[in-house]
Design a protein around this motif. Structure first.
Motif, PDB file in Angstrom:
ATOM      1  N   THR A 114       1.501   5.611   0.524  1.00 22.20           N
ATOM      2  CA  THR A 114       2.757   4.922   0.245  1.00 22.20           C
ATOM      3  C   THR A 114       2.851   3.688   1.130  1.00 22.20           C
ATOM      4  O   THR A 114       2.427   3.700   2.287  1.00 22.20           O
ATOM      5  CB  THR A 114       3.962   5.840   0.484  1.00 22.20           C
ATOM      6  N   THR A 115       3.394   2.625   0.560  1.00 21.82           N
ATOM      7  CA  THR A 115       3.399   1.341   1.267  1.00 21.82           C
ATOM      8  C   THR A 115       4.755   1.004   1.880  1.00 21.82           C
ATOM      9  O   THR A 115       4.826   0.191   2.791  1.00 21.82           O
ATOM     10  CB  THR A 115       3.011   0.216   0.297  1.00 21.82           C
ATOM     11  N   ALA A 116       5.823   1.640   1.386  1.00 17.44           N
ATOM     12  CA  ALA A 116       7.161   1.311   1.896  1.00 17.44           C
ATOM     13  C   ALA A 116       7.302   1.565   3.403  1.00 17.44           C
ATOM     14  O   ALA A 116       7.873   0.733   4.111  1.00 17.44           O
ATOM     15  CB  ALA A 116       8.235   2.061   1.108  1.00 17.44           C
ATOM     16  N   PRO A 117       6.766   2.696   3.920  1.00 20.61           N
ATOM     17  CA  PRO A 117       6.880   2.900   5.370  1.00 20.61           C
ATOM     18  C   PRO A 117       6.161   1.804   6.173  1.00 20.61           C
ATOM     19  O   PRO A 117       6.608   1.432   7.257  1.00 20.61           O
ATOM     20  CB  PRO A 117       6.207   4.263   5.588  1.00 20.61           C
ATOM     21  N   ALA A 142       5.934  -1.316   5.237  1.00 18.80           N
ATOM     22  CA  ALA A 142       6.853  -2.461   5.190  1.00 18.80           C
ATOM     23  C   ALA A 142       7.958  -2.298   6.232  1.00 18.80           C
ATOM     24  O   ALA A 142       8.288  -3.230   6.960  1.00 18.80           O
ATOM     25  CB  ALA A 142       7.468  -2.577   3.790  1.00 18.80           C
ATOM     26  N   ARG A 143       8.502  -1.082   6.295  1.00 17.42           N
ATOM     27  CA  ARG A 143       9.605  -0.841   7.241  1.00 17.42           C
ATOM     28  C   ARG A 143       9.137  -1.060   8.683  1.00 17.42           C
ATOM     29  O   ARG A 143       9.788  -1.739   9.465  1.00 17.42           O
ATOM     30  CB  ARG A 143      10.131   0.595   7.061  1.00 17.42           C
TER      31      ARG A 143
END
Lengths: 271, 93
Positions: B12-15, B17-18
């Motif tokens: 997953t890429t969202a973490p 980004a965060r």
């Protein structure tokens, strides 16, 4: 008491103008007298989104320079009678926006309307600074995406230091509007979640506008989405945001994933 | 479920980004605060000097460097070769 609201973001293309039109319309549909002011001199678009592009005769710069009266430049929406538009100039240079001129126009608008909504241009140049300078409240429009969040953070810093309120030691009331949110992608870990954005920017949440085809359809025909398709999820988010801006205390609706037949059968892990 | 997710699991890429944003913004917020302080210092130092000596605004540089152990404040003022005292400055003080 009339309120001056700036819709801003730093980054372009995140939905400032769409949100200005939708929030302005939603507030006007709720009975408030609203004017939306386009500060994007040279690249005006609010007139187009509101379907008033062929009715522009005079603009903000004409009023500032004394070539036209404010009442001559204001365009009243044909569908929502409480909604007016003050367009930006398409041909003039943005340097024609002067501090004193803008102050005078805003003061005059405050006498006539309950809400003065300033649609900021992208960037942090003069137009954006003047759009926020007189604000009592700000809607920071952010997409759940790294560059948008970073630029919003910068803009939030400016709202705290470069406005008339901040110079008096007061605070501009800031609200976060997350737009183009895709709950399915957020659930799959492909998009920043609402909580991530909130934690990073730490200003109160005004609403979450889900990614929706209806937004483009509305702009195609020159109508705010709240007027063109009021029942749509994006419109409902804008109506809710407008009520919250008016001081109502209601919980923010989290957009739901659209589930197909297969997904409903097997649960949402099937993707 | 576990077998199924074994086949469909992707990073997953969202973490990412965060985390990138949190680190970046921590730096940028500090940097913005710092440049403001330097600007304020520059203005005030300029005002003090201008009371006594005619000076070019661009010839005053204020730099603030924050290091791990020591931070330095660097003030660079270029004086004209034969500087003019502002009339009355001595008398006033």
């Amino acid at each position: 008491m009339s309120k001056v609201l700036v819709v801003t973001s730093g980054k372009g293309g995140v939905g400032k103008t769409t949100s200005t039109a939708a929030l302005g319309a939603a507030l006007a549909q709720g009975g408030k007298k609203v004017v939306v002011v386009d500060f994007d001199v040279g690249l005006r678009n609010l007139d187009l989104i509101l379907g008033a592009e062929r009715r522009v005769v005079f603009d903000l710069i004409n009023v500032i320079q004394g070539d036209a009266k404010l009442s001559q430049a204001l365009i009243r929406d044909k569908r929502i009678e409480n909604l007016s538009l003050l367009p930006a100039s398409q041909t003039r240079d943005k340097d024609a926006l002067t501090d004193e001129g803008v102050a005078k126009v805003i003061a005059e608008l405050k006498e006539k309307f309950d809400w003065v909504i300033c649609d900021s241009p992208a960037g942090i140049e003069k137009g954006a600074m003047l759009a926020m300078y007189h604000a009592d409240m700000a809607v920071v429009v952010t997409n759940p995406e790294v560059s948008s969040v970073r630029d919003s953070d910068r803009i939030i810093g400016m709202l705290d230091s470069k406005t008339a309120k901040s110079e008096k030691g007061e605070r501009v009331e800031k609200h976060l509007l997350i737009t183009r949110y895709d709950p399915a992608r957020a659930a799959r870990g492909e998009m920043l979640k609402v909580d991530d954005v909130l934690e990073i920017l730490s200003i109160p949440l005004l609403g979450i506008v889900p990614e929706s085809e209806e937004v483009l359809k509305a702009s195609n025909v020159g109508a705010p989405v709240t007027l063109n398709n009021p029942a749509n999820a994006a419109s409902r988010a804008y109506f809710e945001a407008a009520r919250r801006l008016s001081g109502e205390d209601l919980p923010v609706t989290m957009p739901m994933e659209k589930q197909g037949f297969i997904a409903k059968l097997f649960g949402r892990r099937v993707a | 479920m576990s077998l199924f997710s074994f086949f469909t699991r992707r990073a997953t890429t969202a973490p990412v980004a965060r985390d990138r944003l949190q680190i970046l913004l921590a730096h940028e917020r500090a940097a913005n605060g710092r440049s403001d302080l330097a600007a304020i210092l520059q203005e005030e130092i300029l005002a003090v000097i201008a009371k006594h000596i005619e000076i070019d605004r661009d010839k005053v540089q204020v730099k603030l460097d924050r290091g791990a152990a020591v931070s330095t404040l660097e003030i660079d003022i270029e004086m004209p070769a034969q500087f003019k005292k502002i009339a009355g400055a001595a008398a006033r003080n």
